[in-house]
Design an enzyme around this catalytic site. Structure first.
Site, PDB file in Angstrom:
ATOM      1  N   CYS A 149       0.842  -1.205   0.000  1.00 45.53           N
ATOM      2  CA  CYS A 149       0.000   0.000   0.000  1.00 45.53           C
ATOM      3  C   CYS A 149       0.875   1.252   0.000  1.00 45.53           C
ATOM      4  O   CYS A 149       1.709   1.425   0.896  1.00 45.53           O
ATOM      5  CB  CYS A 149      -0.908  -0.015   1.231  1.00 45.53           C
ATOM      6  SG  CYS A 149      -1.807   1.526   1.453  1.00 45.53           S
TER       7      CYS A 149
ATOM      8  N   HIS B  57      -4.073   1.050   8.121  1.00 44.07           N
ATOM      9  CA  HIS B  57      -4.585   0.605   6.823  1.00 44.07           C
ATOM     10  C   HIS B  57      -6.050   0.160   6.903  1.00 44.07           C
ATOM     11  O   HIS B  57      -6.834   0.386   5.980  1.00 44.07           O
ATOM     12  CB  HIS B  57      -3.711  -0.557   6.322  1.00 44.07           C
ATOM     13  CG  HIS B  57      -4.042  -1.039   4.950  1.00 44.07           C
ATOM     14  ND1 HIS B  57      -3.568  -0.420   3.817  1.00 44.07           N
ATOM     15  CD2 HIS B  57      -4.792  -2.079   4.530  1.00 44.07           C
ATOM     16  CE1 HIS B  57      -4.018  -1.072   2.752  1.00 44.07           C
ATOM     17  NE2 HIS B  57      -4.763  -2.078   3.149  1.00 44.07           N
TER      18      HIS B  57
ATOM     19  N   ASN C  81     -14.348   8.937  -1.813  1.00 38.97           N
ATOM     20  CA  ASN C  81     -15.030   7.786  -2.405  1.00 38.97           C
ATOM     21  C   ASN C  81     -14.721   6.607  -1.497  1.00 38.97           C
ATOM     22  O   ASN C  81     -13.602   6.111  -1.509  1.00 38.97           O
ATOM     23  CB  ASN C  81     -14.501   7.478  -3.809  1.00 38.97           C
ATOM     24  CG  ASN C  81     -14.628   8.662  -4.740  1.00 38.97           C
ATOM     25  OD1 ASN C  81     -15.596   9.404  -4.683  1.00 38.97           O
ATOM     26  ND2 ASN C  81     -13.642   8.858  -5.594  1.00 38.97           N
TER      27      ASN C  81
ATOM     28  N   HIS D 127      -6.752   1.840   1.931  1.00 38.06           N
ATOM     29  CA  HIS D 127      -6.289   2.683   3.040  1.00 38.06           C
ATOM     30  C   HIS D 127      -7.210   3.913   3.190  1.00 38.06           C
ATOM     31  O   HIS D 127      -7.558   4.533   2.193  1.00 38.06           O
ATOM     32  CB  HIS D 127      -4.861   3.133   2.722  1.00 38.06           C
ATOM     33  CG  HIS D 127      -4.117   3.596   3.918  1.00 38.06           C
ATOM     34  ND1 HIS D 127      -3.076   2.893   4.469  1.00 38.06           N
ATOM     35  CD2 HIS D 127      -4.277   4.692   4.697  1.00 38.06           C
ATOM     36  CE1 HIS D 127      -2.620   3.548   5.524  1.00 38.06           C
ATOM     37  NE2 HIS D 127      -3.334   4.641   5.682  1.00 38.06           N
TER      38      HIS D 127
ATOM     39  N   HIS E  25      -8.628   7.233   3.089  1.00 36.81           N
ATOM     40  CA  HIS E  25      -8.157   8.505   2.537  1.00 36.81           C
ATOM     41  C   HIS E  25      -9.277   9.177   1.762  1.00 36.81           C
ATOM     42  O   HIS E  25     -10.269   8.548   1.404  1.00 36.81           O
ATOM     43  CB  HIS E  25      -6.957   8.287   1.608  1.00 36.81           C
ATOM     44  CG  HIS E  25      -7.315   7.652   0.295  1.00 36.81           C
ATOM     45  ND1 HIS E  25      -7.652   6.323   0.171  1.00 36.81           N
ATOM     46  CD2 HIS E  25      -7.404   8.175  -0.950  1.00 36.81           C
ATOM     47  CE1 HIS E  25      -7.919   6.054  -1.104  1.00 36.81           C
ATOM     48  NE2 HIS E  25      -7.782   7.152  -1.799  1.00 36.81           N
TER      49      HIS E  25
ATOM     50  N   GLN F 182      -9.833  13.010  -0.904  1.00 38.13           N
ATOM     51  CA  GLN F 182      -9.107  13.830  -1.870  1.00 38.13           C
ATOM     52  C   GLN F 182      -9.588  15.276  -1.802  1.00 38.13           C
ATOM     53  O   GLN F 182     -10.653  15.557  -1.259  1.00 38.13           O
ATOM     54  CB  GLN F 182      -9.322  13.287  -3.286  1.00 38.13           C
ATOM     55  CG  GLN F 182      -8.877  11.836  -3.426  1.00 38.13           C
ATOM     56  CD  GLN F 182      -8.969  11.357  -4.868  1.00 38.13           C
ATOM     57  OE1 GLN F 182      -8.319  11.907  -5.748  1.00 38.13           O
ATOM     58  NE2 GLN F 182      -9.759  10.335  -5.100  1.00 38.13           N
TER      59      GLN F 182
HETATM   60 ZN   LIG Z   1      -2.369   1.163   3.726  1.00 42.97          ZN
END
Ligand SMILES: [Zn+2]
Length: 381
Positions: free
Chosen positions: A81, A141, A181, A192, A194, A196
Site C-alpha cells: 500500500c 490501513h 469515495n 487505506h 483517505h 481527496q
Molecule cells: Zn495502507
C-alpha cells in the site's frame, strides 16, 4: 495543531498535521520537523504536459481530461500500500498527511503558458489550472472514518480546514472540493482510509446550481434556512443534531439513505467561518453518521460504499447566504443490492429513488452510532 511541510522526491509537497490531546505531546512531531529541515519544500511542481479541459457546448460545462492517470495502482495489499509509512509516498509515521497527487487532473501551470484562442465555442480548450491532493486520514490501513477515534477525526477536520484556506486563497482557484469515495464499489483504488481535494479554476455545475438557488432566495427567508426549518418542522428525517449542526435525510433525497449535515449558523459558508467548538461538533457528527452507515448492514459484502462531498463556498459576493454542508451519497440500496446511477439518472438528470426518505430515515435512526463523545483535544479559534 502542528503543521510541517516537506518536499517529496519528485518535487511534490507533503504536509504532516500533528495534534495533541490534553497532556500528551504529538508523537511524531520531532521526526516531521527533522524531515522538513532536511527536505524543505520548493515551489509548485511543474508537470511535463499541462492538464487541459474542453468545453461541452451542448451542456455549457467543462470536461477535464486526465490522460496521465491510467497506470494507477489498483487495490494493493497492505504490504504494497503506497500510503503505509515507509512504503512509497509517506516515509514516516503520521497522524494526518496531505500530499499532492502523483498524477493530477488539474495542476499548477505557469502564467506564461497559454493556448491558442479558440475560433468559436465548438473548439474551446483551456488549461486545467488547479490542484489535486490526497488526504490520508490515518496510518492504520484497516481503519475508516467511522471507526476512527473522534479526536483523530478532529485532527482531520483541522487539516481539511488548513488546506482549504491555502487552496481557496490561490488566485486561479474558484472552488475547492473536499471529498471521499469510500469502498471499492465507489471507485476507491486504495483500501487505506483517505479522501481527496480537487481545486477547480471554475465553479462546477452542481455548485453553480446551488449558488443560483441560494441567490434567488437570498432576499426572502433564505434557501438553507428554509431547508433546515423544513427538517426541524417534520422531525421524521432527522438523524442527529447538535446546536451547531443538523443531519437529516433531506425531504428531496436523491439517493437511498442520503444524509446531509448542515451548519446551522448563518455566515458559516465553509470550514473557515466555524468556531473551534463547531469544528469539534462536526467531528462528532461525521462519526455519528458514518458509524450508522457501517452498522446498517454489517454482514453485507459491499460494505456500504458511499460518496461524501463537502459543499462550501468562499470568495463570492453574497456568500454569507450560502451554507456549509456535507452530502453523503450511499451507493447501496439493500444488503445485497448496489445503487447505480443508471440511464434515467445519467441521461435525464432526474433521480428515481426506491423509497421515501422518511421510511429509510427510521432505519438509520434505529441504529446506535458508535460512541460519539466530543473530542477532548486542545482547540483554538
Ligand atoms: Zn495502507
Amino acid at each position: 495543531m502542528f503543521k510541517t511541510r516537506v518536499a517529496m522526491d519528485d518535487g511534490r509537497t507533503l504536509t504532516y498535521y500533528d495534534f495533541t490531546t490534553a497532556g500528551t505531546p504529538p508523537p511524531y512531531l520531532a521526526a516531521h520537523q527533522q524531515a522538513a529541515q532536511q527536505h524543505p519544500p520548493g515551489g509548485p511542481r511543474l508537470l511535463p504536459n499541462p492538464p487541459i479541459m474542453r468545453w461541452n457546448p451542448t451542456l455549457a460545462e467543462w470536461t477535464v481530461y486526465a490522460a496521465n492517470r491510467m497506470n494507477r495502482p489498483q487495490l494493493p495489499s497492505k504490504d504494497a500500500c503506497p500510503l503505509e509509512p515507509g512504503i512509497l509516498e509517506l516515509p514516516l509515521n503520521y497522524q494526518v498527511a496531505i500530499f499532492e497527487n502523483r498524477a493530477p487532473s488539474m495542476a499548477f501551470v505557469p502564467d506564461d503558458v497559454t493556448l491558442p484562442a479558440p475560433r468559436n465555442i465548438f473548439e474551446m480548450t483551456a488549461l486545467a489550472r488547479g490542484r489535486c491532493d490526497i488526504v490520508v486520514y490515518s496510518e492504520k490501513h484497516d481503519s475508516k472514518l467511522a471507526w476512527m477515534p473522534v479526536n483523530d477525526i478532529y485532527t482531520l477536520v483541522e487539516a481539511w480546514r488548513d488546506r482549504y484556506a491555502e487552496l481557496i486563497a490561490l488566485p486561479e482557484i474558484r472552488y475547492v472540493a473536499i471529498f471521499e469515495n469510500k469502498g471499492r464499489d465507489a471507485g476507491m483504488t486504495l483500501d487505506h482510509p483517505h479522501g481527496q481535494i480537487y481545486s477547480f479554476p471554475f465553479l462546477p455545475p452542481y455548485l453553480q446550481r446551488q449558488w443560483d438557488q441560494t441567490m434567488d432566495l437570498a432576499g426572502q427567508k433564505g434557501l438553507w434556512e428554509g431547508v433546515i426549518e423544513k427538517e426541524e418542522h417534520d422531525q421524521v428525517r432527522i438523524i442527529a443534531q447538535t446546536d451547531g449542526f443538523l443531519a437529516a435525510m433531506p425531504f428531496y433525497a436523491r439517493y437511498p439513505y442520503e444524509v446531509h449535515i448542515w451548519a446551522r449558523r448563518r455566515g458559516v459558508c465553509s470550514l473557515l467561518e466555524m468556531t473551534a467548538d463547531e469544528r469539534r461538533q462536526l467531528a462528532g457528527m461525521l462519526k455519528n453518521i458514518t458509524s450508522r452507515y457501517e452498522n446498517l448492514w454489517p454482514g453485507s459484502p459491499f460494505g456500504f460504499p458511499t460518496l461524501m462531498l463537502m459543499n462550501q463556498l468562499s470568495k463570492m459576493n453574497g456568500v454569507e447566504n450560502f451554507r456549509f454542508h456535507i452530502e453523503f451519497y450511499p451507493l447501496q440500496r439493500s444488503p445485497d443490492k448496489l445503487k447505480y446511477r443508471a440511464s434515467v439518472e445519467s441521461g435525464t438528470g432526474t433521480f428515481l429513488n426506491d423509497a421515501l426518505p422518511e421510511a429509510q430515515a427510521a432505519q438509520l435512526q434505529a441504529i446506535a452510532p458508535q460512541e460519539v463523545e466530543l473530542p477532548d483535544v486542545i482547540a483554538e479559534d
